[in-house]
Design a protein around this motif. Structure first.
Motif, PDB file in Angstrom:
ATOM      1  N   ASN A   1      -1.068   3.639   4.274  1.00 23.47           N
ATOM      2  CA  ASN A   1      -1.334   4.243   2.968  1.00 23.47           C
ATOM      3  C   ASN A   1      -0.572   5.558   2.863  1.00 23.47           C
ATOM      4  O   ASN A   1      -1.017   6.593   3.368  1.00 23.47           O
ATOM      5  CB  ASN A   1      -2.834   4.472   2.776  1.00 23.47           C
ATOM      6  N   CYS A   2       0.579   5.496   2.234  1.00 23.09           N
ATOM      7  CA  CYS A   2       1.409   6.692   2.160  1.00 23.09           C
ATOM      8  C   CYS A   2       2.236   6.685   0.888  1.00 23.09           C
ATOM      9  O   CYS A   2       2.328   5.683   0.186  1.00 23.09           O
ATOM     10  CB  CYS A   2       2.329   6.782   3.384  1.00 23.09           C
ATOM     11  N   VAL A   3       2.844   7.846   0.620  1.00 28.17           N
ATOM     12  CA  VAL A   3       3.812   7.958  -0.467  1.00 28.17           C
ATOM     13  C   VAL A   3       5.070   8.568   0.135  1.00 28.17           C
ATOM     14  O   VAL A   3       5.031   9.645   0.735  1.00 28.17           O
ATOM     15  CB  VAL A   3       3.267   8.794  -1.653  1.00 28.17           C
ATOM     16  N   LEU A   4       6.168   7.846   0.029  1.00 27.24           N
ATOM     17  CA  LEU A   4       7.458   8.289   0.548  1.00 27.24           C
ATOM     18  C   LEU A   4       8.161   9.086  -0.545  1.00 27.24           C
ATOM     19  O   LEU A   4       8.366   8.578  -1.649  1.00 27.24           O
ATOM     20  CB  LEU A   4       8.297   7.081   0.958  1.00 27.24           C
ATOM     21  N   VAL A   5       8.528  10.333  -0.239  1.00 25.67           N
ATOM     22  CA  VAL A   5       9.054  11.237  -1.260  1.00 25.67           C
ATOM     23  C   VAL A   5      10.520  11.552  -0.975  1.00 25.67           C
ATOM     24  O   VAL A   5      10.888  11.879   0.156  1.00 25.67           O
ATOM     25  CB  VAL A   5       8.253  12.550  -1.317  1.00 25.67           C
ATOM     26  N   PHE A   6      11.328  11.493  -2.038  1.00 23.30           N
ATOM     27  CA  PHE A   6      12.760  11.723  -1.920  1.00 23.30           C
ATOM     28  C   PHE A   6      13.175  12.838  -2.871  1.00 23.30           C
ATOM     29  O   PHE A   6      12.704  12.911  -4.005  1.00 23.30           O
ATOM     30  CB  PHE A   6      13.533  10.444  -2.245  1.00 23.30           C
ATOM     31  N   GLY A   7      14.085  13.675  -2.392  1.00 24.32           N
ATOM     32  CA  GLY A   7      14.624  14.724  -3.240  1.00 24.32           C
ATOM     33  C   GLY A   7      15.746  14.174  -4.095  1.00 24.32           C
ATOM     34  O   GLY A   7      16.199  13.045  -3.919  1.00 24.32           O
TER      35      GLY A   7
ATOM     36  N   ASP B   1       0.797  -1.232   0.000  1.00 24.27           N
ATOM     37  CA  ASP B   1       0.000   0.000   0.000  1.00 24.27           C
ATOM     38  C   ASP B   1       0.827   1.278   0.000  1.00 24.27           C
ATOM     39  O   ASP B   1       0.266   2.359   0.113  1.00 24.27           O
ATOM     40  CB  ASP B   1      -0.930   0.009   1.213  1.00 24.27           C
ATOM     41  N   PHE B   2       2.142   1.184  -0.098  1.00 23.63           N
ATOM     42  CA  PHE B   2       2.945   2.404  -0.126  1.00 23.63           C
ATOM     43  C   PHE B   2       3.401   2.715  -1.554  1.00 23.63           C
ATOM     44  O   PHE B   2       3.551   1.822  -2.390  1.00 23.63           O
ATOM     45  CB  PHE B   2       4.169   2.288   0.799  1.00 23.63           C
ATOM     46  N   HIS B   3       3.570   4.006  -1.805  1.00 19.46           N
ATOM     47  CA  HIS B   3       4.089   4.501  -3.077  1.00 19.46           C
ATOM     48  C   HIS B   3       5.432   5.174  -2.824  1.00 19.46           C
ATOM     49  O   HIS B   3       5.744   5.559  -1.703  1.00 19.46           O
ATOM     50  CB  HIS B   3       3.140   5.544  -3.686  1.00 19.46           C
ATOM     51  N   ILE B   4       6.193   5.335  -3.889  1.00 15.18           N
ATOM     52  CA  ILE B   4       7.473   6.028  -3.833  1.00 15.18           C
ATOM     53  C   ILE B   4       7.453   7.172  -4.841  1.00 15.18           C
ATOM     54  O   ILE B   4       6.953   7.012  -5.956  1.00 15.18           O
ATOM     55  CB  ILE B   4       8.635   5.071  -4.175  1.00 15.18           C
TER      56      ILE B   4
END
Length: 207
Positions: free
Chosen positions: A149-155, A58-61
């Motif tokens: 339920n999340c989206v992990l965001v990276f710079g 259920d996670f997004h990247i």
């Protein structure tokens, strides 16, 4: 003399050919030298993707791509390994696929031209935006309760997470470090964060 490296994968199918629809006739005849799990030997790419879609987590990247970040391919490969729902590229559509090692064929990748477009999409999907970077208000990844339920965001490498993503994130998390460097490679950080989600929501029986 150099020792010959063992061939990757398997040769042509031996014996009576299977009739199930998920097998690829060409792979059965010529062998399967792809970098896929043994379970998927001789399967067609479409059949593999369909099977993965039944089990995705259920996670997004998401990763920002304003300067053609070279880490994106590795992030995609790791997202495939941890079975992320989707990978999102924010900014430039084109990215270097070499590091993905062909896993982008099995991993859903979506493009968002702007941070605003990405934020609207994430909120519409009911996903918590979780930034991974070092900010004064960052909390520790090691102790933060990652939502399912999340989206992990990276710079991107160098500039890190943009302030626009920082302002729209439910939380920003930092990875505890003990050496002399201030930050770690974005692809490495992504792998650590994904595994933190897996430990929390796949292996933690108390959840």
């Amino acid at each position: 003399m150099h020792e010959e490296r063992p061939e990757v994968g398997v040769g042509p199918w031996e014996g009576e050919l299977p009739s199930e629809g998920h097998y690829d006739p060409e792979l059965l005849s010529n062998g399967d030298r792809r970098n896929v799990a043994d379970k998927y030997r001789y399967w067609s790419m479409e059949a593999i993707v369909a099977d993965l879609d039944e089990r995705r987590h259920d996670f997004h990247i998401a990763i920002e791509n304003w300067q053609h970040d070279m880490n994106i391919g590795t992030v995609v490969r790791t997202a495939n390994a941890f079975l992320a729902k989707e990978v999102h590229i924010i900014g430039r559509r084109r990215w270097n696929k070499r590091g993905a090692m062909v896993t982008d064929r099995y991993q859903h990748v979506r493009h968002h031209p702007t941070v605003e477009d990405f934020v609207v999409w994430a909120k519409g999907e009911g996903l918590a935006i979780i930034g991974i970077d070092i900010f004064p208000d960052s909390e520790k990844l090691e102790t933060y309760e990652l939502p399912r339920n999340c989206v992990l965001v990276f710079g991107q490498e160098g500039p890190g997470l943009s302030e626009e993503v920082h302002q729209n994130a439910e939380a920003t998390l930092s990875i505890e470090q003990f050496g002399s460097t201030r930050s770690i490679n974005a692809a490495s950080a992504a792998g650590i964060a994904m595994h933190a989600w897996i430990r929390r929501h796949v292996f933690d029986q108390s959840v």
